[in-house]
Design an enzyme around this catalytic site. Structure first.
Site, PDB file in Angstrom:
ATOM      1  N   ASN A 189       0.871  -1.174   0.000  1.00 49.35           N
ATOM      2  CA  ASN A 189       0.000   0.000   0.000  1.00 49.35           C
ATOM      3  C   ASN A 189       0.904   1.219   0.000  1.00 49.35           C
ATOM      4  O   ASN A 189       1.848   1.284   0.769  1.00 49.35           O
ATOM      5  CB  ASN A 189      -0.874   0.044   1.251  1.00 49.35           C
ATOM      6  CG  ASN A 189      -2.035  -0.919   1.159  1.00 49.35           C
ATOM      7  OD1 ASN A 189      -2.412  -1.343   0.066  1.00 49.35           O
ATOM      8  ND2 ASN A 189      -2.588  -1.263   2.300  1.00 49.35           N
ATOM      9  N   GLN A 231       3.372  -5.605   2.824  1.00 49.12           N
ATOM     10  CA  GLN A 231       2.825  -6.514   3.820  1.00 49.12           C
ATOM     11  C   GLN A 231       2.524  -7.855   3.178  1.00 49.12           C
ATOM     12  O   GLN A 231       2.365  -7.944   1.962  1.00 49.12           O
ATOM     13  CB  GLN A 231       1.535  -5.947   4.410  1.00 49.12           C
ATOM     14  CG  GLN A 231       1.747  -4.629   5.119  1.00 49.12           C
ATOM     15  CD  GLN A 231       0.522  -4.267   5.942  1.00 49.12           C
ATOM     16  OE1 GLN A 231       0.138  -4.997   6.844  1.00 49.12           O
ATOM     17  NE2 GLN A 231      -0.095  -3.156   5.604  1.00 49.12           N
ATOM     18  N   HIS A 270       7.996   4.656   5.524  1.00 47.58           N
ATOM     19  CA  HIS A 270       9.173   3.856   5.155  1.00 47.58           C
ATOM     20  C   HIS A 270       8.775   2.829   4.072  1.00 47.58           C
ATOM     21  O   HIS A 270       7.735   2.194   4.193  1.00 47.58           O
ATOM     22  CB  HIS A 270       9.693   3.145   6.411  1.00 47.58           C
ATOM     23  CG  HIS A 270      11.048   2.568   6.236  1.00 47.58           C
ATOM     24  ND1 HIS A 270      12.164   3.100   6.872  1.00 47.58           N
ATOM     25  CD2 HIS A 270      11.491   1.535   5.496  1.00 47.58           C
ATOM     26  CE1 HIS A 270      13.218   2.385   6.525  1.00 47.58           C
ATOM     27  NE2 HIS A 270      12.844   1.434   5.687  1.00 47.58           N
ATOM     28  N   HIS A 300       7.832  -0.165   2.426  1.00 45.96           N
ATOM     29  CA  HIS A 300       7.556  -1.497   2.956  1.00 45.96           C
ATOM     30  C   HIS A 300       6.306  -2.063   2.321  1.00 45.96           C
ATOM     31  O   HIS A 300       5.514  -1.333   1.718  1.00 45.96           O
ATOM     32  CB  HIS A 300       7.385  -1.455   4.483  1.00 45.96           C
ATOM     33  CG  HIS A 300       6.084  -0.837   4.934  1.00 45.96           C
ATOM     34  ND1 HIS A 300       5.828   0.512   4.846  1.00 45.96           N
ATOM     35  CD2 HIS A 300       4.957  -1.395   5.447  1.00 45.96           C
ATOM     36  CE1 HIS A 300       4.608   0.755   5.309  1.00 45.96           C
ATOM     37  NE2 HIS A 300       4.052  -0.381   5.670  1.00 45.96           N
TER      38      HIS A 300
HETATM   39 ZN   LIG Z   1      12.126   4.550   8.330  1.00 47.60          ZN
END
Ligand SMILES: [Zn+2]
Length: 247
Positions: free
Chosen positions: A172, A187, A183, A185
């Site tokens: 997302n 999931q 940050h 990332h």
């Molecule tokens: Zn970070």
């Protein structure tokens, strides 16, 4: 690819994925965290024939912290994060606020008449890079490949967990869609049921095969490659395209 497993202070698992030759990952989580407990269940909606996740703890999760408080950056002196190491390449850990979890689960008392089960499964966070202000698009080809290898590793492992019926890796991006951490990332959800959208896609694929004898996905791909105008990239066995019916 080298995989190093460790345990966070509250018992959650963390996995470091590195190219061969990276420094060993030996740092310990020095934080004092309350023991990891899940109060999650799924309840069946008989009107839509869907499972609904009921998780009582997700209201307290971290929401858009300042960059210096980011829990996905490597740990530095005076700021211990979810990742005990001072550096990493790609790292995966169990979400502190999961929608599904294995292990002992308590079902809250409830009036009879509701079909419900413990939400067996697992939710993981994948950090693509230690650099807070980067993005997936800015990763080197080598690092992007490592992320893809991590997705494959996690999908195979999570699919073997008892009770798991679907594994879904996703990213997302943007506050509009509900991202709570900037940050870079993604999931991974290991669901205890097949999600409604996937169920419909499987039904469409079956109906297409019954009607034509062919694979729906192969036919969509062939159509897009012939049209060419929506193909973003083609390399080896891969084609990336924006479907003509994209929303
Ligand atoms: Zn970070």
């Amino acid at each position: 690819m080298r995989r190093t497993a460790a345990t966070l202070a509250d018992g959650r698992e963390i996995l470091y994925y590195d190219r061969d030759g990276a420094p060993p990952r030996t740092a310990r989580d020095v934080r004092e965290l309350p023991a990891h407990e899940s109060l999650i269940e799924i309840r069946r909606d008989p009107l839509l024939d869907e499972w609904v996740v009921v998780a009582s703890h997700r209201q307290e999760r971290t929401h858009l912290p300042a960059a210096e408080d980011c829990p996905l950056c490597p740990t530095r002196p005076g700021h211990a994060t979810e990742i005990p190491e001072a550096d990493y390449e790609v790292v995966v850990f169990e979400n502190r606020f999961p929608s599904f979890a294995t292990g002992p689960a308590r079902l809250e008392p409830l009036a009879p008449g509701v079909e419900r089960r413990p939400a067996a499964g697992r939710c993981e966070v994948v950090c693509f890079t230690p650099r807070h202000d980067s993005s997936f698009a800015e990763l080197s080809a080598e690092r992007a490949r490592l992320v893809v290898d991590v997705w494959a590793d996690r999908t195979a492992e999570l699919a073997r967990l008892p009770g798991v019926e679907q594994v879904f890796c996703f990213e997302n991006r943007g506050e509009e869609i509900g991202v709570t951490l900037h940050h870079p990332h993604g999931q991974i959800y290991a669901y205890p049921f097949v999600t409604p959208r996937t169920r419909r896609m499987l039904a469409s694929a079956r109906a297409h095969r019954d009607a034509t004898g062919r694979s729906l996905f192969a036919d969509v791909l062939a159509t897009e490659r012939e049209a060419e105008s929506r193909v973003v990239a083609e390399r080896g066995g891969w084609t990336a395209f924006v479907p003509g019916f994209a929303r």
